[in-house]
Design a protein around this motif. Structure first.
Motif, short mmCIF file in Angstrom:
data_model
loop_
_atom_site.label_atom_id
_atom_site.label_comp_id
_atom_site.label_asym_id
_atom_site.label_seq_id
_atom_site.Cartn_x
_atom_site.Cartn_y
_atom_site.Cartn_z
N LEU A 45 0.90 -1.39 -0.25
CA LEU A 45 -0.23 -0.09 -0.29
C LEU A 45 0.96 1.48 -0.44
O LEU A 45 1.02 2.33 -1.07
N GLU A 46 1.47 1.40 0.90
CA GLU A 46 2.46 2.70 1.28
C GLU A 46 3.48 2.52 0.09
O GLU A 46 3.86 3.65 -0.23
N LYS A 47 4.43 2.09 -0.57
CA LYS A 47 5.15 1.94 -1.59
C LYS A 47 5.26 1.93 -2.46
O LYS A 47 5.65 2.19 -3.66
N ARG B 180 0.78 4.89 -4.83
CA ARG B 180 1.88 5.91 -6.45
C ARG B 180 0.87 5.95 -6.92
O ARG B 180 0.37 6.85 -8.29
N PHE B 181 -0.13 4.81 -7.15
CA PHE B 181 -1.56 4.95 -8.12
C PHE B 181 -3.11 5.46 -7.92
O PHE B 181 -3.42 5.73 -8.57
N MET B 182 -3.18 5.92 -6.72
CA MET B 182 -4.42 6.42 -6.33
C MET B 182 -5.20 7.70 -6.52
O MET B 182 -3.37 8.75 -5.69
N THR B 183 -5.86 8.10 -6.20
CA THR B 183 -5.67 9.60 -6.01
C THR B 183 -5.83 9.89 -4.48
O THR B 183 -6.29 8.84 -3.61
N GLY C 288 -4.68 7.99 -1.87
CA GLY C 288 -3.28 8.11 -2.33
C GLY C 288 -2.18 9.41 -1.26
O GLY C 288 -2.89 10.04 -1.49
N GLY C 289 -1.21 9.10 -1.42
CA GLY C 289 -0.21 10.20 -1.04
C GLY C 289 1.21 10.44 -0.60
O GLY C 289 1.66 8.68 -1.54
N PRO C 290 2.52 11.02 0.05
CA PRO C 290 2.92 10.07 0.43
C PRO C 290 2.88 8.90 0.75
O PRO C 290 2.05 9.08 1.57
#
Length: 230
Positions: A116-118, A122-125, A130-132
């Motif tokens: 999820l995090e890495k 990257r591809f989620m709004t 999504g986000g950092p």
């Protein structure tokens, strides 16, 4: 031909891809981004999760554990000595115990965080989450994977394969999850030589080739990821 709805770096999807390859099945692959919740996919699996196997008859089989049981019931006897869920009841219990360990526990403590995090974020709004990346979650997963690696080493000191004398669903589930973590370079292989040697045996199997060819757009794998002799 069966169809597998999957995500390339969903570890439970990878497990089923390995299972199907070991069984000599070549399904049609449909990539799903679960967070997009496509209406057509939700009609197949209202839970909106991957993997889902859809037979030519239209029967939809959702979830890695359920798919594994279904494939054993429908194809297991035809595999003879290559059956991935053993015939003896105590052996079946042990394989199912370890399936739960990796598909549920390992996922909750390691791969769920890292993928999820890495990768996924990257591809989620932002609306989808999504986000950092959350570095606290990543640090927790990196700590947790050490415990799991030690447990694999403990098992392999006593057995030829994770659940006993033969390759089973347990090995494929563990390897599928570790393959995601290994892509990201977050498996401390130097901490368990016996676990590393077991994984090298798995990744050298023909069934693993498709997984080793997967790539995250814009993110190269760890240098040793596709190296069979790492």
């Amino acid at each position: 031909m069966a169809t597998l709805h999957h995500s390339p770096f969903c570890p439970n999807s990878r497990f089923i891809r390995l299972v199907l390859a070991e069984m000599g099945m070549e399904p049609s692959l449909v990539e799903e981004r679960a967070w997009e919740r496509r209406d057509a996919f939700l009609l197949i699996n209202p839970a909106g999760t991957t993997p889902v196997l859809v037979e030519q008859t239209g029967l939809a089989v959702p979830g890695a554990g359920i798919i594994a049981e279904y494939l054993d019931e429908t194809r297991g006897l035809g595999l003879s000595g290559r059956r991935l869920l053993p015939e003896a009841t105590p052996d079946r219990v042990e394989v199912r115990r370890l399936l739960d360990w990796f598909l549920v526990k390992f996922h909750a403590e390691v791969t769920g965080y890292l993928v999820l995090e890495k990768i996924s974020k990257r591809f989620m709004t932002s609306a989808d989450g999504g986000g950092p990346p959350d570095m606290n979650a990543i640090r927790a997963a990196r700590i947790n994977v050490r415990y799991h690696l030690q447990y694999i080493g403990y098992l392999m000191e006593r057995r030829r394969w994770i659940a006993g004398d033969h390759l089973t669903y347990a090995d494929l589930a563990a390897a599928a999850h570790l393959s995601c973590v290994d892509y990201l370079g977050d498996v401390p292989w130097d901490e368990s030589e016996i676990a590393r040697d077991w994984y090298a045996r798995l990744k050298s199997r023909p069934s693993f080739r498709a997984l080793l060819a997967d790539r995250v757009p814009g993110m190269a794998p760890a240098d040793h990821y596709a190296d069979l002799d790492f």
